[in-house]
Design an enzyme around this catalytic site. Structure first.
Site, PDB file in Angstrom:
ATOM      1  N   ASP A  54      29.310  36.662  51.349  1.00 30.21           N
ATOM      2  CA  ASP A  54      29.590  37.743  52.305  1.00 30.21           C
ATOM      3  C   ASP A  54      28.337  38.587  52.494  1.00 30.21           C
ATOM      4  OD1 ASP A  54      31.162  39.127  54.095  1.00 30.21           O
ATOM      5  OD2 ASP A  54      31.984  40.478  52.582  1.00 30.21           O
ATOM      6  N   LYS A  88      35.864  48.976  42.940  1.00 25.33           N
ATOM      7  CA  LYS A  88      36.498  48.304  44.072  1.00 25.33           C
ATOM      8  C   LYS A  88      37.884  47.874  43.639  1.00 25.33           C
ATOM      9  CE  LYS A  88      34.246  46.283  47.190  1.00 25.33           C
ATOM     10  NZ  LYS A  88      33.376  45.440  48.000  1.00 25.33           N
TER      11      LYS A  88
END
Lengths: 187, 889
Positions: free
Chosen positions: B208, B115
């Protein structure tokens, strides 16, 4: 050569008619624009109105924030940047739509909080096609649209970028806008 | 299309016309274009377009930024990041892009996900924090958390994370693909909660949690992605907060899944993850968002998340009320994906699961589950059929839940739960009184706590999963309870209360002799303290009176009530709610007081409650029901209906439309519509509505439910749908046998109901057999001469009449009459007399028949004015017999 000085040289080369300069210029433009815009976006609170017009503008301005380019070069860059942006946007829209239709595999995603409507993407493609028609009828009007719609420039900036007077740019904008909106509605 | 000359002309005219308006513009256009219609039309349409907004006027800044990012990411494919080389872009979004990558040195085949963040770090502080967080995250090692393998900064300062590469489907997609049931979904989700639980113990908040971050691999195992990464990206100070479980700033990456505190930039803690777990679970179980409307702007979304109450999960599977075609299709689709019917799912989602979900989704973090562990525990409880903790009154609730696992004890414990609830209400009322009363109240409530604990202990001691290998009966439980209570002689007041509780359990199990014995003992223990425990003593007297009533010791019951009333008058004053309570009890059993006095008592109780609690109190509603019921018995159906409706209004206002007590009112209203107004459609609607509520509440075993079922069955017979009636009676019988075993008064009653069904279908042989079964069961349970037996004898006799076995029938009637005379005195037996009247009518002896009908009527309704449905019917029957006599002559 890195960063802005490289851009300067390439811009000058482009202005001098070197066809390769544009190809080498584009990634640098992406990079710079991206860094500037993104650097500001992150860290914004969700309750702030994200004025990304201002952010994109800032990205351009930062790019041009060097002295070795004369006004002519700077203005020329606006026009190039708008053209670059147009290609970029159309590519993006085509690819996104293809992914949506193609039932892409589920991927690890970071969802963008700025929801982009599919219709917006379709419209970008339609506008590009309509703009190509307009180019055949009135190339200057089409350029004004390119600077304003795709490049996000103001009338004043567009006028400078295209080397025309502001009232002319304004008149071109008005008519081209009417023409394009009619063209898009008649589809 | 147009050559340059016409284009230039067009341009010139357009530019001027665009500056003009209205008539001026039209006039100018006409002047310029003249006869050239084509030119006119062209300019006219351009001007129209000029005056309107179109696609060109749209703001595309956000798309421009996305396009820039995307293009930039594409260029990174094949580039080296850390020790890895990117192979393919597998995702992108606002914060960064995710690449599939492999070892750059080619040492071994190893795929990872990288990422890469868009924004480069600019300060040392950011860098430090990133390193600290990375270390914490790297320590998270859990089978259901995708591991963070590495992390770092690219040459130009962009942070990146190297993570375990997980191939799988988002959990919602996975569940739908495999059409997983609610239960299977819960089982799977437990792995998610477990992972979050583990991370919270390591003081890492996910921040999240959303379906796309929860992947399920091919072998069905859950992997949670992106743990704690959101925090690294947030713009908060590093030093103190790194190792604490509470963060001060929140940047939700996915607004739709943001918790209220995230969207409002409040302090976020592990509670924020609980909310998101709740949200994902809600959507996983229902297939719908808890917020019914789709927000159209960021502002609206914020308002929704902070203020909108989540829908009850069962709501999405409603089949009545406002629901359009599209909803129905969506609902059916959702049910199909959960391999169950819409009704089944609605039921499943209406009970404990609803409590669990709504607790996790509380707006106030403090009201949610304290921890992921607690949420995990409740999901486990639900799956095991154990009591959950997400319930407003957990102890009473645990009692109730227990009864579901041990249905044999249900009557006893449900009854107790209600008693205890009533107890607490009375105590609350005390607190409004004097200082002294307050002290008492505190003592009382401590005591009631103890009693509840005791009860729980008593039942939980008998839990075979705690004490495996033993078969438990209600009596075993009570015996162990008795032993415990006996040990409590040091605190006689508590001991007395426990004896009392046990006595009440016996009463509800039908063991009236034992109940009376232990209840008497409770009073003795209390009296031996030499202190005044008036409130307790009054209650104990009432409880003993109830047991005596059941033993048919009416005189004794009457005396006990008088004593308790006298004490209560003295102690509480004559207008105290306690008086209303005793009067209600005393008036609830007509044989104790006679119908007229019962009516009086109920009316007085109602008046006290109105003046103490007001018109809108639930206890007032109870009294309205009581008075309504007696109105009905006294042949005043319209008055009765009025009361039932009043009670219905109070209850539905106070408790909502879907409460079992509302259902009770519905069902009694239905009785009136069926018996008196002859409005079968309305009656059917009310019965069904009431029964529906009770089914949803899982109260199929409540007396009200059985009452309603019987009423509906009778209605079905009346409208000629005997098959439906038989079906209902069979259901009724099966339910009761399931609950009470096959040797219980409730079963004996259901047998005779079923017999009645066959009787009305003209199947007297079946009816006779069932009546006889019912009869012998009653005789076993309550004795040969119990009043109940006489009722069955009447029905059996009527069936025998249908079969033309007149002698056998007469014998049954004579026995019934003897029992009734024995109970109520010589002036009783109306229904037997009527049945004998019917017998003679069938035999063709109309004179004798007329005689018995007249006697029955004379007894039941001397004035001949009653509107009671039996009175009305008897008058009709007598009239018919008189016609027959006249016809013969």
């Amino acid at each position: 050569m890195t960063g802005n000085s490289e851009i300067t040289v390439l811009l000058q080369a482009h202005a001098a008619g070197n066809p390769d300069a544009m190809n080498r210029l584009i990634p640098l433009v992406y990079d710079e624009m991206h860094k500037m815009a993104r650097g500001r976006l992150v860290g914004e609170r969700p309750d702030h109105t994200l004025n990304s017009t201002a952010l994109v503008h800032e990205a351009y301005l930062k790019l041009l924030d060097f002295n070795r380019i004369d006004w002519q070069g700077k203005n020329h860059f606006y026009a190039i940047a708008s053209q670059v942006m147009r290609n970029l946007l159309v590519d993006y829209a085509v690819k996104q739509n293809a992914e949506k239709r193609g039932g892409k595999n589920y991927k690890v995603t970071l969802k963008n909080s700025h929801v982009t409507e599919e219709t917006d993407l379709d419209e970008i493609i339609s506008i590009d096609i309509a703009l190509k028609k307009l180019e055949e009828i009135d190339e200057r009007q089409a350029k004004v649209i390119e600077c304003r719609f795709f490049g996000g420039l103001t009338i004043e900036e567009a006028a400078k970028a295209l080397g025309i007077s502001e009232p002319t740019a304004n008149r071109d904008w008005k008519m081209a806008r009417a023409w394009l909106n009619r063209e898009l509605n008649s589809e | 299309m147009s050559n340059s000359t016409t284009w230039n002309k067009l341009k010139r005219i357009f530019e001027i016309a665009a500056e003009l308006e209205g008539n001026d513009r039209m006039q100018y256009l006409n002047e310029e274009c003249g006869d050239n219609r084509a030119l006119y039309d062209e300019i006219f349409s351009l001007l129209e377009s000029h005056d309107q907004m179109g696609a060109i006027d749209k703001e595309i800044d956000s798309i421009r930024l996305s396009a820039i990012s995307s293009a930039n990411e594409e260029r990174l494919i094949g580039q080296k990041i850390g020790n890895y080389k990117t192979v393919q872009k597998i995702g992108s979004g606002g914060m960064g892009a995710v690449f599939l990558a492999e070892r750059a040195d080619g040492q071994f085949e190893h795929k990872v996900a990288i990422k890469l963040m868009h924004n480069p770090f600019v300060s040392d502080r950011e860098m430090d924090r990133f390193k600290a967080e990375r270390q914490i995250l790297a320590r998270l090692q859990h089978e259901h958390i995708a591991r963070l393998l590495d992390g770092g900064l690219t040459g130009d300062g962009h942070p990146f994370f190297v993570m375990e590469y997980v191939q799988g489907l988002p959990i919602d997609v996975y569940c739908n693909k495999h059409k997983m049931t609610i239960r299977e979904r819960l089982m799977l989700f437990k792995e998610v909660i477990g992972a979050v639980e583990y991370a919270h113990r390591s003081l890492v908040i996910h921040r999240d949690i959303k379906p796309s971050n929860i992947l399920v691999t091919n072998n069905g195992s859950v992997k949670l992605l992106d743990f704690g990464i959101a925090r690294v990206l947030s713009d908060e100070p590093v030093s103190e907060t790194v190792f604490s479980a509470t963060d001060s700033l929140a940047l939700p990456l996915t607004p739709a899944y943001a918790s209220p505190e995230q969207i409002n930039n409040d302090t976020i803690s592990t509670q924020s993850d609980i909310y998101q777990l709740g949200l994902v679970l809600y959507e996983l179980l229902t297939g719908f968002s808890p917020f019914n409307t789709k927000p159209t702007s960021a502002h609206e979304l914020k308002k929704f998340i902070s203020e909108a109450e989540p829908e009850n999960p069962g709501f999405h599977f409603r089949t009545t009320g406002t629901i359009d075609e599209k909803d129905i299709i969506k609902t059916q689709k959702a049910a199909e994906l959960r391999s169950a019917s819409v009704n089944r799912i609605r039921k499943t989602l209406s009970g404990d699961l609803r409590s669990i979900l709504l607790k996790a989704l509380q707006k106030d973090p403090d009201k949610r589950y304290e921890s992921a562990e607690k949420l995990h525990g409740d999901v486990n409880n639900y799956l095991n059929g154990d009591p959950i903790t997400a319930h407003p009154d957990s102890k009473i609730y645990r009692l109730k839940k227990f009864t579901r696992r041990y249905p044999f004890e249900i009557a006893a414990v449900a009854f107790l739960a209600i008693l205890l609830a009533g107890y607490i209400i009375t105590i609350t009322w005390h607190t409004k009184q004097t200082e002294q009363a307050l002290e008492i109240a505190q003592f009382e409530s401590e005591k009631s706590e103890e009693v509840v604990d005791f009860l729980l202990g008593m039942f939980e001691a008998g839990d075979p999963r705690l004490n495996p290998g033993e078969t438990i009966t209600a009596n075993d439980l009570i015996d162990s309870g008795l032993q415990e209570a006996t040990l409590l002689s040091d605190s006689p007041v508590v001991q007395a209360n426990m004896f009392n509780v046990i006595g009440k359990v016996y009463t509800s199990l039908g063991e009236y002799e034992k109940a009376a014995e232990i209840l008497t003992r409770a009073i003795d223990v209390l009296d031996e303290t030499g202190e005044d425990h008036v409130a307790d003593r009054v209650d104990f007297l009432n409880d003993l009176a109830i047991a005596k009533t059941r033993l048919s010791h009416y005189e004794g019951a009457r005396l006990l009530y008088s004593e308790s009333l006298a004490m209560a008058y003295n102690y509480f004053g004559k207008d105290h709610p306690k008086i209303a309570e005793i009067k209600t009890l005393k008036g609830s059993w007509v044989p104790v007081t006679g119908i007229n006095h019962a009516a009086e008592l109920r009316q007085q109780s109602l008046e006290i409650r109105i003046s103490s609690f007001g018109e809108n109190h639930l206890l007032t509603a109870d009294s309205y029901m009581d008075v309504g019921k007696i109105n009905r018995s006294m042949g005043e159906p319209e008055l009765a209906l009025e009361k039932f409706e009043t009670a219905f209004n109070i209850r539905s206002r106070e408790l909502g439309e879907e409460h079992p007590l509302v259902a009770e009112s519905n069902i009694f209203m239905a009785d009136v519509y069926r018996l008196y107004r002859k409005d079968t459609a309305k009656a059917e609607e009310l019965y069904n509505h009431g029964l529906n509520i009770l089914e949803l509440a899982g109260a199929e075993l409540a007396p009200t439910y059985l009452h309603g079922l019987t009423g509906l069955a009778l209605l079905m017979i009346e409208i000629g749908n005997s098959e439906a009636a038989i079906e209902l009676y069979h259901k009724n019988l099966a339910l009761r046998e399931e609950v009470f075993g096959n040797r219980h008064p409730a079963v004996a009653e259901a047998l005779s109901h079923l017999a009645g069904g066959y009787q009305s279908m003209q199947q007297p042989h079946k009816a006779k057999k069932l009546y006889q079964e019912s009869l012998s069961l009653w005789e076993d349970l309550v004795g040969y001469d119990h009043i109940v037996v006489s009722g069955v004898l009447i029905s059996l006799g009527n069936t025998l009449v249908d079969m033309k076995k007149f002698d056998e029938a007469r014998a049954a009637f004579d026995r019934a009459l003897a029992i009734q005379h024995n109970y109520y005195g010589e002036e009783s037996g109306t229904l037997v007399l009527r049945a004998i009247g019917r017998l003679y009518k069938h035999q063709g002896d109309f004179d004798t028949s007329g005689y018995y009908y007249s006697r029955a009527l004379q007894q039941f309704d001397p004035e001949g004015t009653s509107l009671h449905h039996d009175a009305v019917k008897m008058r009709e029957e007598l009239k018919r017999v008189k016609e027959l006599i006249a016809g013969k002559e």
